[in-house]
Enzyme design. Structure first.
Site, short mmCIF file in Angstrom:
data_model
loop_
_atom_site.label_atom_id
_atom_site.label_comp_id
_atom_site.label_asym_id
_atom_site.label_seq_id
_atom_site.Cartn_x
_atom_site.Cartn_y
_atom_site.Cartn_z
N ARG A 101 -44.33 -15.83 1.64
CA ARG A 101 -46.03 -15.22 0.72
C ARG A 101 -46.87 -14.40 2.89
O ARG A 101 -47.05 -16.04 3.08
CB ARG A 101 -46.44 -15.32 0.26
CG ARG A 101 -45.97 -15.27 -0.72
CD ARG A 101 -46.43 -15.70 -2.39
NE ARG A 101 -48.20 -14.94 -2.19
CZ ARG A 101 -49.21 -14.98 -3.09
NH1 ARG A 101 -49.60 -16.11 -2.69
NH2 ARG A 101 -49.94 -14.34 -3.26
N ARG A 106 -49.62 -17.22 7.32
CA ARG A 106 -51.00 -17.82 8.13
C ARG A 106 -51.27 -19.18 8.61
O ARG A 106 -52.30 -19.24 9.08
CB ARG A 106 -51.96 -16.80 7.41
CG ARG A 106 -51.24 -15.06 7.69
CD ARG A 106 -52.66 -13.97 7.21
NE ARG A 106 -51.94 -13.15 6.51
CZ ARG A 106 -52.60 -11.74 6.95
NH1 ARG A 106 -53.76 -11.34 7.07
NH2 ARG A 106 -51.76 -10.46 6.93
N THR A 127 -33.34 -22.33 -4.20
CA THR A 127 -33.42 -23.03 -3.29
C THR A 127 -34.60 -23.03 -1.79
O THR A 127 -34.19 -21.47 -1.07
CB THR A 127 -32.20 -23.73 -2.31
OG1 THR A 127 -31.65 -24.45 -4.22
CG2 THR A 127 -32.70 -25.02 -1.64
N LEU A 128 -35.76 -23.63 -2.20
CA LEU A 128 -36.85 -22.56 -0.86
C LEU A 128 -36.04 -23.89 0.82
O LEU A 128 -35.92 -25.27 -0.12
CB LEU A 128 -37.90 -23.04 -1.37
CG LEU A 128 -38.16 -21.62 -2.28
CD1 LEU A 128 -39.27 -21.78 -2.51
CD2 LEU A 128 -38.17 -20.41 -2.07
N GLU A 129 -36.02 -23.29 2.30
CA GLU A 129 -36.30 -23.74 2.65
C GLU A 129 -37.66 -23.87 4.54
O GLU A 129 -37.65 -23.23 4.24
CB GLU A 129 -35.26 -23.34 4.11
CG GLU A 129 -33.60 -23.65 3.39
CD GLU A 129 -33.11 -22.33 3.60
OE1 GLU A 129 -31.87 -22.20 3.99
OE2 GLU A 129 -33.15 -21.76 4.90
N GLN A 148 -41.49 -14.32 -2.49
CA GLN A 148 -41.63 -12.99 -3.06
C GLN A 148 -40.53 -11.96 -3.72
O GLN A 148 -39.67 -12.56 -2.07
CB GLN A 148 -42.80 -11.71 -2.72
CG GLN A 148 -42.20 -11.57 -1.51
CD GLN A 148 -43.39 -10.90 -0.48
OE1 GLN A 148 -44.42 -10.36 -1.07
NE2 GLN A 148 -43.83 -10.76 0.21
N GLN A 171 -27.21 -23.20 -9.93
CA GLN A 171 -27.92 -24.56 -8.43
C GLN A 171 -29.55 -23.99 -10.01
O GLN A 171 -30.00 -23.81 -10.21
CB GLN A 171 -28.45 -24.61 -7.80
CG GLN A 171 -28.79 -23.29 -6.81
CD GLN A 171 -28.92 -22.66 -5.44
OE1 GLN A 171 -27.98 -22.94 -5.11
NE2 GLN A 171 -29.74 -22.61 -5.01
#
EC number: 3.5.4.30
Length: 186
Positions: A101, A106, A127-129, A148, A171
């Site tokens: 996002r 920012r 899964t987010l890095e 998003q 997962q």
């Protein structure tokens, strides 16, 4: 073709596309906002001189769980794996793209290093890095909108959907790397 909010809602209503849990307010003009889960994995670098993608034993994680209402303070330069609260199930005719996002970007928060692409047929949490490229710590909260996802229509159904050979299929929670499996195939 990137799907509009109307097409996203229609596919969800027919359960051709599944995003759960989902609030109507998460659906944007051409994407769906996803929220941050409460479990994270940090690379445990104690007694490991370097990470070796061929050697599973060099890649260890420690789990961090943030209670409801709690916060995670992400230090500058720090990297960890997180997850979306939502579970996605993609049909064989859609590709998904996960993006950060702008509001968090920012502040110096990146939510994927390279893995922003989700194959047709994928089922599971994303899964987010997550990394902080700012020079000051940033607070993150489970349940906050973190990224998003947009959807692109394939010209035809894929022949081999992700579920038939995907190493991250199904997962739940943040999932550490399984790159060492690539070397077993060679």
């Amino acid at each position: 073709m990137i799907l509009s909010d109307g097409l996203i809602k229609e596919l969800i209503s027919y359960r051709a596309l599944v995003i759960e849990p989902l609030s109507e307010t998460q659906i944007q003009p051409s994407s769906v906002d996803l929220t941050l889960g409460s479990t994270f994995l940090a690379i445990d670098n104690i007694n490991v001189p370097f990470l070796d993608p061929k050697r599973k034993e060099t890649i260890k994680y420690r789990e961090i769980h943030i209670e409801k209402g709690g916060q995670l303070i992400l230090q500058p330069g720090f990297f960890l794996l997180g997850t979306t609260t939502e579970r996605l199930m993609l049909p064989n005719f859609l590709v998904a793209r996960v993006e950060g996002r702008s509001s968090l970007g920012r502040m110096g928060i990146l939510i994927h290093a390279t893995a922003g692409y989700v194959d047709p047929g994928f089922c599971g949490q994303i899964t987010l890095e997550i990394s902080n490229v700012n020079n000051i710590p940033v607070a993150l909260y489970p349940g906050m909108r973190i990224c998003q996802v947009s959807f692109e229509l394939l010209f035809e159904n894929c022949v081999i959907p992700y579920g038939l050979k995907g190493k991250y299929q199904g997962q739940e929670g943040p999932e550490g790397t399984r790159i060492f499996l690539d070397f077993l195939k060679e």
